[in-house]
Design an enzyme around this catalytic site. Sequence first.
Site, PDB file in Angstrom:
ATOM      1  CG  HIS A 147       7.342 -30.185  -0.109  1.00  0.00           C
ATOM      2  ND1 HIS A 147       7.661 -31.152  -0.156  1.00  0.00           N
ATOM      3  CD2 HIS A 147       7.925 -29.082   1.026  1.00  0.00           C
ATOM      4  CE1 HIS A 147       8.889 -31.800   0.477  1.00  0.00           C
ATOM      5  NE2 HIS A 147       9.365 -30.468   1.520  1.00  0.00           N
TER       6      HIS A 147
ATOM      7  CE  LYS B 103     -12.405   1.298   1.654  1.00  0.00           C
ATOM      8  NZ  LYS B 103     -11.600   1.693   2.311  1.00  0.00           N
TER       9      LYS B 103
ATOM     10  CD  GLU C 198      -3.363   0.173   2.100  1.00  0.00           C
ATOM     11  OE1 GLU C 198      -3.834  -0.937   1.904  1.00  0.00           O
ATOM     12  OE2 GLU C 198      -3.234   0.786   3.023  1.00  0.00           O
TER      13      GLU C 198
END
Length: 450
Positions: free
Chosen positions: A307, A427, A286
Amino acid sequence: MSVKLNESYIGRFVSEKDMAEIRGEIERSLQTVKEGTGAGNGYLGWRDLPLNYRTEEYNRIKTAAEKIRRSCDVFVVIGIGGSYLGARAAIEFIKSPKFNELPGTSPKIYFSGNDISAASLSELISICDGKDICVNVISKSGKTTEPAVSFRIFRELLEKKYGEEGARERIFVTTDAHKGALKTLADDKGYESFVVPGNIGGRYSVLTSVGLLPIAVAGCDIDAILSGAVKARKDLIDAPFDVNPCLRYAAIRNIMYRTGKKVEILAAYDGALAMLNEWWKQLYGESEGKEGKGLIPDSVIYTTDLHSLGQMVQEGASDENFNRIFFETVFDVKNARSDISVPFDKDDLDELNYIGGRTLHEINATALKATALAHSDGNVPNLIVELDSRDEKTFGYLVYFFELACAVSGYTLGINPFDQPGVEAYKNNMFALLGKKGEKFDEIRSKLNK
Ligand code: PA5
């Protein structure tokens, strides 16, 4: 207690000449942080916070933590992003990711309001059934949807269970001192409130009430966390470049970026650091991901992920010139919290006697060395960050180390490391779709309806 850089696996990729060339820029960026003359300079509160946070509010945090510890079985911490990750990272690093399951843990701590999953919220509500509950809702803006929804539901639940008076004793609010819907609600209901300082952004706020209240409820020593941060500030803010691991880290990641690396992978060899990795991802993602710039912060837990992602790291993604596009920053925790030896077996049918008597910590440390060597051989530079142990002081030190390095690194990258203009886009769309009137409501609705 300290954070040390082991640069022995990275020397082949970053020369002393590279370091000498970037040194001036890094020192200027540090000066900009110290003098408060750069972009976003209204958000530098974290820089001196460890020196001056032992205030009346700090004492109230400790008193509230004791009250919560006495009065509930389940403590629900509601928040998202910077109002969530730091506290969880601290509890898992200092205590354990299995904190809630360990014998004697009380209260159990659950995090909510960090997604919009109905299943997750329903499960938590069923966990709370028949238990005594306290809630800490944390939101600097006081209007973030995810925590607001969760808090409305928990507030209703607490008021039904304890009545409005009783609920008031069990709800703790952490928000801005003056503004936001949560502040209005807290004042109206008379909830005990803590302040997110206006000059500290969410992702830099773990050492304020945002992180410290939940961390203290978990039984961690917050004095020790702050003293770790004080030590980091003392060690790092004035030390010269050559002996300053924080500045060298900021320098190396900028050199990596300039030589074409796209991704920084933060690796740890213990799941207890997984949430610390998440906190770091937010801090760097951010802070630096703007104006088309920035390394993508990613993380892995080894040996588990060797793995699954080991093949990709060893031989995968490269650019058109076959240069690898990522480098790794690797946590090496030197002291084991507890250790177990591999037992000898007289029959040795599983062929493990070659490590009989060796401890898991020793074997894990060997895996780290072997992997750093293999990955550097695969042209993935490895920078090792050495920590003493998983304790409070080290956590406080690490937080300050990464915050300062992030500010210095961000200024060197040429961006404002303290804003986050991009997170509003989704948003605004979501609000328009859900029917909340706001800026550009009609424009967004018509775009989304096409
Ligand atoms: O770092 C940030 O600013 C964000 O991640 C915020 O912490 C996050 O969006 C939550 O915001 P708020 O605390 O206002 O609810």
